[in-house]
Design a protein around this motif. Structure first.
Motif, PDB file in Angstrom:
ATOM      1  N   ALA A  17      22.725 -10.685  -3.552  1.00 30.12           N
ATOM      2  CA  ALA A  17      22.073 -10.986  -4.826  1.00 30.12           C
ATOM      3  C   ALA A  17      20.622 -10.515  -4.817  1.00 30.12           C
ATOM      4  N   GLN A  18      19.960 -10.725  -3.701  1.00 28.99           N
ATOM      5  CA  GLN A  18      18.579 -10.257  -3.593  1.00 28.99           C
ATOM      6  C   GLN A  18      18.506  -8.746  -3.763  1.00 28.99           C
ATOM      7  N   GLY A  19      19.431  -8.045  -3.137  1.00 29.60           N
ATOM      8  CA  GLY A  19      19.431  -6.588  -3.241  1.00 29.60           C
ATOM      9  C   GLY A  19      19.781  -6.081  -4.616  1.00 29.60           C
ATOM     10  N   ASN A  20      20.499  -6.886  -5.395  1.00 29.05           N
ATOM     11  CA  ASN A  20      20.916  -6.458  -6.737  1.00 29.05           C
ATOM     12  C   ASN A  20      19.894  -6.782  -7.816  1.00 29.05           C
ATOM     13  N   GLY A  21      18.819  -7.495  -7.459  1.00 32.72           N
ATOM     14  CA  GLY A  21      17.847  -7.891  -8.473  1.00 32.72           C
ATOM     15  C   GLY A  21      16.428  -7.590  -8.061  1.00 32.72           C
ATOM     16  N   VAL A  22      15.501  -8.066  -8.894  1.00 32.92           N
ATOM     17  CA  VAL A  22      14.079  -7.859  -8.624  1.00 32.92           C
ATOM     18  C   VAL A  22      13.368  -9.197  -8.643  1.00 32.92           C
ATOM     19  N   GLY A  23      12.270  -9.261  -7.890  1.00 29.20           N
ATOM     20  CA  GLY A  23      11.477 -10.471  -7.834  1.00 29.20           C
ATOM     21  C   GLY A  23      10.524 -10.579  -8.999  1.00 29.20           C
ATOM     22  N   PRO A  25      17.801  -9.115 -13.035  1.00 35.14           N
ATOM     23  CA  PRO A  25      18.628  -7.987 -12.581  1.00 35.14           C
ATOM     24  C   PRO A  25      17.769  -6.772 -12.278  1.00 35.14           C
ATOM     25  N   ALA A  26      18.321  -5.810 -11.548  1.00 36.69           N
ATOM     26  CA  ALA A  26      17.598  -4.583 -11.204  1.00 36.69           C
ATOM     27  C   ALA A  26      17.147  -3.879 -12.477  1.00 36.69           C
ATOM     28  N   GLY A  27      15.925  -3.330 -12.447  1.00 41.12           N
ATOM     29  CA  GLY A  27      15.377  -2.628 -13.597  1.00 41.12           C
ATOM     30  C   GLY A  27      14.572  -3.498 -14.529  1.00 41.12           C
ATOM     31  N   ALA A  28      14.615  -4.807 -14.339  1.00 43.06           N
ATOM     32  CA  ALA A  28      13.848  -5.699 -15.201  1.00 43.06           C
ATOM     33  C   ALA A  28      12.360  -5.571 -14.871  1.00 43.06           C
ATOM     34  N   PRO A  29      11.484  -5.769 -15.853  1.00 43.32           N
ATOM     35  CA  PRO A  29      10.045  -5.637 -15.599  1.00 43.32           C
ATOM     36  C   PRO A  29       9.502  -6.852 -14.836  1.00 43.32           C
ATOM     37  N   ALA A  30       8.290  -6.730 -14.341  1.00 48.22           N
ATOM     38  CA  ALA A  30       7.633  -7.834 -13.644  1.00 48.22           C
ATOM     39  C   ALA A  30       7.464  -9.024 -14.584  1.00 48.22           C
ATOM     40  N   ASN A  37      20.772 -12.159 -12.748  1.00 49.14           N
ATOM     41  CA  ASN A  37      21.054 -11.979 -11.314  1.00 49.14           C
ATOM     42  C   ASN A  37      21.141 -13.325 -10.599  1.00 49.14           C
ATOM     43  N   LEU A  38      20.245 -14.248 -10.953  1.00 49.77           N
ATOM     44  CA  LEU A  38      20.274 -15.589 -10.366  1.00 49.77           C
ATOM     45  C   LEU A  38      21.561 -16.309 -10.750  1.00 49.77           C
ATOM     46  N   GLY A  39      21.994 -16.139 -11.992  1.00 45.59           N
ATOM     47  CA  GLY A  39      23.235 -16.767 -12.443  1.00 45.59           C
ATOM     48  C   GLY A  39      24.432 -16.257 -11.660  1.00 45.59           C
ATOM     49  N   ALA A  40      24.396 -14.960 -11.330  1.00 43.71           N
ATOM     50  CA  ALA A  40      25.494 -14.389 -10.546  1.00 43.71           C
ATOM     51  C   ALA A  40      25.550 -15.005  -9.152  1.00 43.71           C
ATOM     52  N   LEU A  41      24.384 -15.250  -8.563  1.00 44.83           N
ATOM     53  CA  LEU A  41      24.339 -15.886  -7.238  1.00 44.83           C
ATOM     54  C   LEU A  41      24.860 -17.320  -7.309  1.00 44.83           C
ATOM     55  N   ILE A  42      24.436 -18.061  -8.315  1.00 41.90           N
ATOM     56  CA  ILE A  42      24.894 -19.449  -8.470  1.00 41.90           C
ATOM     57  C   ILE A  42      26.404 -19.495  -8.630  1.00 41.90           C
TER      58      ILE A  42
END
Length: 446
Positions: free
Chosen positions: A303-309, A341-346, A353-358
């Motif tokens: 999940a971390q790899g599929n999203g952005v912080g 999710p990946a590509g989202a702005p700061a 992405n968090l929902g997918a992990l949950i």
């Protein structure tokens, strides 16, 4: 005639005294489960007199015979077999009960649920620093719970292994004692107190061996016992005056291997079989626990790899480790939680992405369900073993009671014997006294 009366009374005194000694010995050992009651056989003392060329037999009192020891091969075998089955169930139950306690008290399930709950709260406000830090700490606590579960399960396994090693020494000691008893029995005389004591020692050793292993005992005509350990394959432990050496070794997963005289075998009964079964199940529990930890690591890191912080950069790994023993949090900052999710702005509030992990954590194949199934399955297994243990305890108690009826000491009977024998002793003493008076009267005749 006075002389004959003296002889009869003296023989009665001797037989009564020896019977009293055996009765007292029976009473003293009434609570000794390894003692079989003794009785003294008696026979007629026949004397032969000669008048000229004519010989005539006459009864001259009582002759003390041999010491008979109460025993029943069938009942003793049933008691050993039931004791062996109960010991196997007890050993397996108590070992897995320790494993169940280890996993439940570790809080591994609670840690996973709390981690999921912290992520769910973060989903409501993904940019809130306090919620991000709470999620990170929940992950750290979950990792600690896994390590605790691994350690407590390892401790439970070590206790079973230590008991197995200690009882291996006990089995070798019992086998050596039985071999020595066998050698002594060969030279013992039938009907003696010494032989009765040796037979008690033989049965005690057989009982002790049966508690640790399922055994097949062959009682030979001379009273010696040959013992075979039942298993795959069955192996001779004691043959006559020789005993084989039992050894154990433990694999990396904690399971145990038994060898007798260098030949490997799998026991089919007794406490050792219960411990072996428990160690095998503990190895399975360890594998399942490691699998759940690996699943939690993989899902979180994927999940971390599929999203952005929060800063818009790809999320770094959340956990590191290869199982429950070394799982640890490696995410340095709560801002690195990849909620978007990946590509989202700061600063994105997108929590897809968090929902997918949950969802993955709570999925039917996820770590939370896996842990719940693991604990539920273990609890059901322990409950079934407890029911079986209690049932076998009733059977073993019944067999033990039957053995006590056959070979044990009944204090009421022995008390009655004491009264009867004391009266007999006094009667014989009185006979001697009367014979002495009669002899004195004859001598006083003029």
């Amino acid at each position: 005639m006075p002389t004959a009366i003296f002889t009869i009374a003296r023989s009665g005194l001797t037989a009564t005294r020896r019977s009293l000694e055996l009765t007292a010995q029976n009473v003293a050992n009434a609570e000794n489960r390894d003692y079989s009651r003794r009785t003294l056989t008696q026979g007629e003392l026949v004397m032969t007199g000669n008048i000229g060329n004519n010989a005539q037999d006459s009864l001259g009192g009582v002759r003390p015979g041999v010491i008979e020891r109460a025993e029943s091969a069938l009942v003793q075998r049933q008691a050993r077999d039931s004791s062996s089955a109960q010991a196997a169930a007890d050993a397996q139950f108590f070992a897995l009960k320790e494993a169940e306690s280890a996993l439940e008290t570790s809080g591994v399930y609670t840690g996973l649920v709390d981690f999921e709950a912290a992520l769910t709260r973060l989903q409501n406000n993904p940019t809130e620093p306090a919620l991000r830090l709470s999620a990170l700490e929940a992950g750290r606590k979950m990792a600690g719970n896994f390590r605790i579960a691994n350690g407590t399960l390892a401790n439970a396994r070590s206790l079973v292994q230590a008991e197995t090693s200690a009882k291996t020494l006990t089995v070798n000691e019992l086998a050596g004692e039985l071999a020595k008893v066998n050698a002594d029995l060969v030279g013992s005389r039938e009907g003696t107190a010494g032989r009765a004591a040796l037979l008690d020692a033989r049965d005690k050793a057989l009982r002790g061996l049966a508690e640790e292993f399922g055994i097949g005992a062959t009682i030979n005509p001379n009273g010696t016992a040959d013992v075979v350990l039942e298993g795959t394959p069955p192996l001779a432990l004691v043959t006559g005056g020789a005993a084989q050496t039992l050894a154990t070794s433990f694999a990396a997963d904690g399971t145990v291997t038994f060898t007798l005289g260098g030949t490997a075998f799998v026991p089919s009964g007794g406490a050792m079989a219960g411990r072996a079964g428990a160690l095998a199940e503990m190895a399975g529990l360890q594998t399942s626990l490691d699998g759940i930890a690996v699943s939690a690591i993989a899902l979180s890191n994927t999940a971390q790899g599929n999203g952005v912080g929060l800063d818009g950069n790809p999320g770094p790994a959340f956990f590191a480790g290869t199982g429950a023993a070394d799982i640890t949090v490696v995410l340095a900052s709560a801002d690195g939680l990849a909620t978007a999710p990946a590509g989202a702005p700061a600063g994105s509030r997108d929590t897809a992405n968090l929902g997918a992990l949950i969802a993955a954590l709570g999925d039917a194949s996820g770590p939370i369900t896996g842990t719940d199934s693991l604990l539920l399955g273990l609890s059901s297994r322990v409950s079934a073993l407890e029911t079986r243990k209690d049932g076998l305890a009733v059977v073993a108690a019944s067999a033990e009671a039957e053995l006590l009826r056959e070979t044990g000491v009944d204090l009421d009977t022995e008390a009655a014997n004491l009264v009867r024998l004391q009266q007999a002793f006094e009667a014989n003493s009185r006979v001697i006294q009367v014979a002495a008076q009669l002899f004195d009267t004859i001598l006083d005749l003029r």
